[in-house]
Motif scaffolding. Structure first.
Motif, PDB file in Angstrom:
ATOM      1  N   GLY A  18      89.894   9.063 -36.150  1.00 25.78           N
ATOM      2  CA  GLY A  18      89.898   8.893 -37.602  1.00 25.78           C
ATOM      3  C   GLY A  18      88.593   8.358 -38.140  1.00 25.78           C
ATOM      4  N   PHE A  19      87.721   7.831 -37.258  1.00 26.96           N
ATOM      5  CA  PHE A  19      86.404   7.355 -37.654  1.00 26.96           C
ATOM      6  C   PHE A  19      85.351   8.284 -37.052  1.00 26.96           C
ATOM      7  CE2 PHE A  19      89.034   3.629 -38.075  1.00 26.96           C
ATOM      8  CZ  PHE A  19      88.524   2.963 -39.178  1.00 26.96           C
ATOM      9  N   GLN A  20      84.259   8.468 -37.802  1.00 26.98           N
ATOM     10  CA  GLN A  20      83.203   9.363 -37.358  1.00 26.98           C
ATOM     11  C   GLN A  20      82.444   8.757 -36.185  1.00 26.98           C
ATOM     12  OE1 GLN A  20      80.877  10.795 -40.610  1.00 26.98           O
ATOM     13  NE2 GLN A  20      79.264  11.619 -39.324  1.00 26.98           N
ATOM     14  N   ARG A  21      82.397   9.498 -35.043  1.00 29.23           N
ATOM     15  CA  ARG A  21      81.781   8.971 -33.833  1.00 29.23           C
ATOM     16  C   ARG A  21      80.286   9.229 -33.753  1.00 29.23           C
ATOM     17  NH1 ARG A  21      86.021  10.050 -28.840  1.00 29.23           N
ATOM     18  NH2 ARG A  21      87.790   8.927 -29.761  1.00 29.23           N
ATOM     19  N   SER A  22      79.804  10.258 -34.409  1.00 27.70           N
ATOM     20  CA  SER A  22      78.379  10.574 -34.324  1.00 27.70           C
ATOM     21  C   SER A  22      77.887  11.035 -35.683  1.00 27.70           C
ATOM     22  CB  SER A  22      78.121  11.663 -33.279  1.00 27.70           C
ATOM     23  OG  SER A  22      78.727  12.874 -33.667  1.00 27.70           O
ATOM     24  N   ALA A  23      76.584  10.902 -35.866  1.00 28.60           N
ATOM     25  CA  ALA A  23      76.007  11.330 -37.141  1.00 28.60           C
ATOM     26  C   ALA A  23      74.509  11.534 -36.988  1.00 28.60           C
ATOM     27  CB  ALA A  23      76.286  10.311 -38.237  1.00 28.60           C
ATOM     28  N   TRP A  24      74.007  12.521 -37.709  1.00 24.28           N
ATOM     29  CA  TRP A  24      72.572  12.735 -37.865  1.00 24.28           C
ATOM     30  C   TRP A  24      72.164  12.138 -39.207  1.00 24.28           C
ATOM     31  CZ3 TRP A  24      69.230  14.760 -34.346  1.00 24.28           C
ATOM     32  CH2 TRP A  24      69.782  15.446 -33.249  1.00 24.28           C
ATOM     33  N   PHE A  25      71.029  11.459 -39.215  1.00 20.57           N
ATOM     34  CA  PHE A  25      70.533  10.886 -40.459  1.00 20.57           C
ATOM     35  C   PHE A  25      69.060  11.250 -40.585  1.00 20.57           C
ATOM     36  CE2 PHE A  25      68.941   7.419 -43.150  1.00 20.57           C
ATOM     37  CZ  PHE A  25      69.852   7.519 -44.191  1.00 20.57           C
ATOM     38  N   TRP A  26      68.719  11.983 -41.653  1.00 16.32           N
ATOM     39  CA  TRP A  26      67.372  12.535 -41.789  1.00 16.32           C
ATOM     40  C   TRP A  26      66.864  12.293 -43.202  1.00 16.32           C
ATOM     41  CZ3 TRP A  26      66.198  18.530 -41.449  1.00 16.32           C
ATOM     42  CH2 TRP A  26      64.816  18.730 -41.559  1.00 16.32           C
ATOM     43  N   ASN A  27      65.758  11.577 -43.284  1.00 15.01           N
ATOM     44  CA  ASN A  27      65.038  11.400 -44.540  1.00 15.01           C
ATOM     45  C   ASN A  27      63.715  12.158 -44.462  1.00 15.01           C
ATOM     46  OD1 ASN A  27      66.978   9.600 -45.472  1.00 15.01           O
ATOM     47  ND2 ASN A  27      65.880   7.817 -44.707  1.00 15.01           N
ATOM     48  N   THR A  28      63.296  12.737 -45.571  1.00 11.30           N
ATOM     49  CA  THR A  28      62.008  13.426 -45.583  1.00 11.30           C
ATOM     50  C   THR A  28      61.298  13.156 -46.901  1.00 11.30           C
ATOM     51  OG1 THR A  28      60.896  15.539 -45.206  1.00 11.30           O
ATOM     52  CG2 THR A  28      62.891  15.598 -46.553  1.00 11.30           C
ATOM     53  N   THR A  29      59.965  13.087 -46.837  1.00 12.51           N
ATOM     54  CA  THR A  29      59.149  12.838 -48.024  1.00 12.51           C
ATOM     55  C   THR A  29      57.925  13.744 -47.990  1.00 12.51           C
ATOM     56  OG1 THR A  29      59.810  10.506 -48.127  1.00 12.51           O
ATOM     57  CG2 THR A  29      57.811  11.122 -49.299  1.00 12.51           C
ATOM     58  N   LEU A  30      57.661  14.396 -49.121  1.00 15.76           N
ATOM     59  CA  LEU A  30      56.458  15.203 -49.284  1.00 15.76           C
ATOM     60  C   LEU A  30      55.601  14.520 -50.342  1.00 15.76           C
ATOM     61  CD1 LEU A  30      55.190  17.851 -48.245  1.00 15.76           C
ATOM     62  CD2 LEU A  30      56.126  18.977 -50.292  1.00 15.76           C
ATOM     63  N   ARG A  31      54.355  14.179 -49.966  1.00 13.93           N
ATOM     64  CA  ARG A  31      53.506  13.375 -50.826  1.00 13.93           C
ATOM     65  C   ARG A  31      52.193  14.096 -51.085  1.00 13.93           C
ATOM     66  NH1 ARG A  31      49.252  10.147 -50.128  1.00 13.93           N
ATOM     67  NH2 ARG A  31      49.022   8.305 -51.466  1.00 13.93           N
ATOM     68  N   TYR A  32      51.761  14.106 -52.362  1.00 13.73           N
ATOM     69  CA  TYR A  32      50.520  14.757 -52.764  1.00 13.73           C
ATOM     70  C   TYR A  32      49.632  13.739 -53.466  1.00 13.73           C
ATOM     71  CZ  TYR A  32      47.247  18.004 -54.976  1.00 13.73           C
ATOM     72  OH  TYR A  32      46.114  18.658 -55.370  1.00 13.73           O
TER      73      TYR A  32
END
Length: 834
Positions: A749-763
């Motif tokens: 009933g609880f999530q056992r695994s997870a992917w966590f991805w942040n991304t930033t594009l900077r100019y």
């Protein structure tokens, strides 16, 4: 550079690819010209200071101090901004030897940019008084000092940022600091609703994308606003003043669920499910002012004053139910409350140090006066149902107002007697203190007759006066030379606790405790790169008044707590070991530590659970046989390739063994928890174009018990992170931060695994002084806050509100007029004519 007496200095710039510089010819000189010594070494090691030349370490164009620190060998910066140097925590960051916006290091590291810093110096942390008297630091913490060139110490430096995103996410931040030689004035402002400190400048907070995230943690969604000001100045060589003020307001929204299984000594267990929601609003004011007065080279006065006021409102709702071993409902409860609090704090410390002669003698007097005051107003409605053969229902509709008033006065006198000048000392000190606490809480039940809260509840009301007196004489013998330092100490601790209960005089008590405390420590510095340390101490911990006082606290009808006036102080023997050998030039080496403690008479909770109602009755008892062993270390090496890049490899491992003694329904037992967490990480940098930082951590935990009714348990957790930064185009930077977590022990009933991805594009724009950024938080929309906690008698799975996926467009601009350009920002004086 070549120089020799009788010849003119010779200077030539060479290409490091061509190692043959051929023959050099020096010209004769009949007179010695002025001597100028220049150094561009990336790392300089002095007696007690490690110094980094900032220009020797490449970073991205708009790098802040935190980005720079990540490039320095031996330094580590975690996602929360905490810094360690070879495993030692950095607890103080200074700018030109002075604090920068209070005691929060991240305000400095995340807001000052690399381009204004000349050098970074690292030393052992000492107080101003310790530095003045020449005392050695204990070496357990480090201080980082950021130096700005003297010629650049005039002008303005600042930064502003703002961002707007999907799901109404937003952020803003701004800072401006005026430098004028010894005077510095700064202003900060910031706010957001993305769970980030208000002075973080959004996507500039971390080198590898977005927000700090503690996997498996979190406290809901927080909206915050922060404003601050700082002032520091020196008046001649005698007097210096510094002060700062912060105003903060925040609003948090959190919903959590938990499932807990509690094990009993007879082999049965019971289950508790709960759902909680909370809304919290807070406003706080913090101010501090410090005076440093150095009358002459032998007499110094330090005065520190801190003020705080916090207004808080919390709205809390909870529903829970408890089931017995047969999964039959035994009790349930509903609670709704609104709690207001007004807390005030006023702390004062005066430190006077007088040195005598040239052998290191001094006298120090420390005076402390601290005041605390808390006002509370609570409205609580609750319904508790107890089922089974003796059903019962407890309904409460109550109002409580409380006041807590604490006055703490203490003083310490220390005299240092040199036995051998600058090598062997005898320190004699005496400490006295008295803390007086008044605590009164009046609870009223709702009276239907008066239609108001007028019925006084003696059961749930309190009216106490506490007194905590301490008297502690002590002596310490200390020796030090170029390589060795050692000390041994002995102290007698006299402490008297007194409690007066004006509602229940029969619970009054007076307890006096007399204990010896002693210890020794030694450190050996073989050379500039290697250090070893060993220490031992014996300490006593007096039980708290709440544990001693025989008051029956029935504020929670399902968990009733009563103190035990017969408790004894706990007695702990602690051994600490440490070793490090790090070659700063080759950037290769290791550090390690080990802590061992043995505790008897430890104060533990003794809980009896009614098998029919599952109501908990808790008191306290002393228990022997506690053992804790902790250790860890790290080995890292850095390989550099000319005109290509570098690769840093680091292997870390941490272990923990904990044996504790507990009670379960009157049965005493021991639990042993053994855990180990190895980690391997890499930091690859290719000529400033690509940076890749992968790491993998696996954690193993084994829980064993000497009671047959409890089952032994094993837990495993995997965590993989990959952070990347790419600069294939001159003005474009792409940042990624990917985390994968797998916890196979989480319940169904609880999530056992997870992917966590942040991304930033900077100019980059405006000649690299500005930037436009697009950040996507949690690209895969898998952010989770499921966690499992295992203790000696329960296992709990829980989850709470987390920040969900969003995209944000931000603009950042920085300005810098430090140095010669700073003069144009200064107001010009006007001439007067008669």
């Amino acid at each position: 550079m070549v120089s020799f007496i009788g010849f003119k200095p010779y200077v030539k710039i060479i290409d490091v690819k061509n190692q043959n510089i051929e023959t050099l010819f020096l010209k004769n000189s009949s007179l010695l010209d002025g001597v100028v010594i220049k150094s561009s070494a990336p790392i300089t090691i002095k007696k007690d200071t490690l110094e980094f030349n900032v220009k020797s370490f490449k970073t991205k164009a708009d790098a802040n101090v935190e980005d720079l620190l990540k490039k320095l060998p031996g330094l580590e910066v975690d996602l929360e901004g905490n810094i360690t140097v070879n495993g030692k925590s950095v607890n103080k960051i200074l700018v030109n030897g002075k604090p920068f916006f209070g005691n929060d290091p991240t305000i400095t590291t995340r807001n000052l940019t690399k381009d204004i810093i000349e050098k970074i110096q690292i030393t052992d942390t000492r107080t101003n008084a310790e530095a003045f008297s020449g005392e050695d630091a204990d070496g357990e913490n480090k201080t980082i000092n950021l130096t700005i060139k003297k010629e650049n110490n005039q002008g303005y430096f600042g930064k502003v940022a703002a961002g707007a995103g999907t799901n109404n996410r937003n952020e803003y931040a701004g800072m401006i600091t005026r430098f004028k030689q010894s005077e510095r004035i700064g202003i900060l402002a910031g706010g957001n609703n993305i769970n980030s400190p208000g002075f973080s400048f959004g996507n500039q907070r971390l080198q590898f994308g977005g927000n700090s995230r503690s996997f498996g943690g979190g406290q809901g969604i927080v909206t915050s606003n922060n404003y601050g000001a700082n002032y520091i100045n020196s008046f001649g060589k005698i007097f210096e003043v510094s002060g700062d003020y912060f105003y903060k307001n925040s609003s948090s929204d959190n919903k959590s669920t938990s499932n807990r299984e509690t094990f009993l000594s007879d082999g049965t267990s019971f289950f508790r499910r709960s759902e909680n929601t909370s809304l919290n609003d807070s406003d706080s004011h913090d101010a501090s002012i410090d005076f440093e007065i150095e009358i002459d080279s032998t007499f110094r006065i330090d005065i520190e004053t801190d003020l705080n006021r916090n207004l808080n409102t919390n709205r809390f709702n909870s529903q829970s139910e408890t089931l017995n071993n047969s999964k039959t409902l035994t009790n349930d409860s509903k609670i709704g409350s609104i709690a207001d609090s007004d807390r005030e704090r006023f702390d004062n410390e005066i430190n006077l140090t007088k040195k005598f002669g040239s052998k290191g003698a001094f006298v120090r007097v420390e005076l402390t006066a601290n005041l605390r005051k808390t006002l509370t107003d609570d409205f609580v409605k609750s319904e508790t149902n107890i089922y089974g053969s003796n059903p019962d229902q407890i309904i409460r509709d109550q109002y409580s107002d409380g006041i807590s008033d604490i006055k703490e006065l203490a003083s310490q006198v220390t005299y240092r007697l040199p036995i051998i000048a600058r090598k062997l000392y005898l320190d004699i000190d005496y400490t006295v203190g008295n803390t007086k606490t008044t605590s009164k809480r009046s609870t009223f039940d709702f009276d239907k007759t008066t239609n108001d809260y007028t019925s006084f509840s003696n059961l749930l009301s309190t009216d106490f006066k506490y007194s905590d007196k301490i008297s502690r004489p002590g002596v310490e013998l200390e020796f030090k030379n170029e390589k060795w330092s050692a000390s041994t100490e002995l102290a007698f601790n006299n402490r008297t606790l007194e409690n007066r209960d004006y509602l229940r005089p029969e619970t009054n008590l007076v307890r006096e405790f007399n204990n010896l405390e002693y210890g020794f420590s030694t450190r050996y510095q073989k050379d500039r790169t290697s250090r070893y340390r060993l220490s031992y101490n014996f300490r006593n911990a007096t039980p708290s008044l709440s544990q001693l006082q025989p008051f029956r606290d029935e504020s929670n009808p399902l968990n009733i707590i009563t103190g035990n006036p017969a408790l004894s102080p706990s007695k702990t023997h602690t051994i600490r070991l440490g070793a490090s050998n790090f070659n700063w030039q080759s950037r290769t080496g290791f550090w390690s530590y080990g802590n061992i403690s043995f505790t008897n008479d430890n104060v533990v909770a003794n809980t009896i659970i009614n098998p029919n109602t599952l109501i908990r009755e808790t008191s306290y008892a002393n228990a022997d046989g506690f053992v804790n062993i902790r250790g860890g270390g790290s080995y890292s090496s850095t390989k550099k390739w000319e005109d290509f890049g570098s690769l840093k490899t680091e292997f870390r491992v941490f272990g923990d063994y904990n044996k504790s003694i507990n009670f379960n329904n009157g049965v005493q037992y021991s639990s042993k928890i053994t855990s180990i967490s190895p980690n391997i990480g890499f930091d690859f940098s290719w000529d400033g174009v690509v940076t890749i930082r992968p790491s993998y951590t696996v954690s193993f935990s084994k829980n064993t018990y000497d009671i047959e009714s409890f089952s032994n348990r094993n837990f495993t957790n995997h965590d993989v992170t990959v952070a990347t930064s790419t600069n294939f185009f001159k003005k474009v930077e792409w940042l990624n931060d990917v985390n994968y977590n797998y916890n196979p022990n989480i319940a169904t009933g609880f999530q056992r695994s997870a992917w966590f991805w942040n991304t930033t594009l900077r100019y980059s724009i405006l000649k690299d002084n500005g930037a436009i950024s697009l950040r996507i938080y949690d690209i895969l929309d898998q952010n989770t806050n499921a966690r499992r906690v295992a203790t000696e008698d329960y296992i709990q799975d829980s989850s709470s509100t987390v920040l969900n996926q969003y995209a944000m467009l931000s603009f950042t601009w920085k300005f810098n007029s430090l140095g010669n350009a700073g003069s144009k920002f200064e107001p010009q004086s006007r001439s007067r004519h008669n």
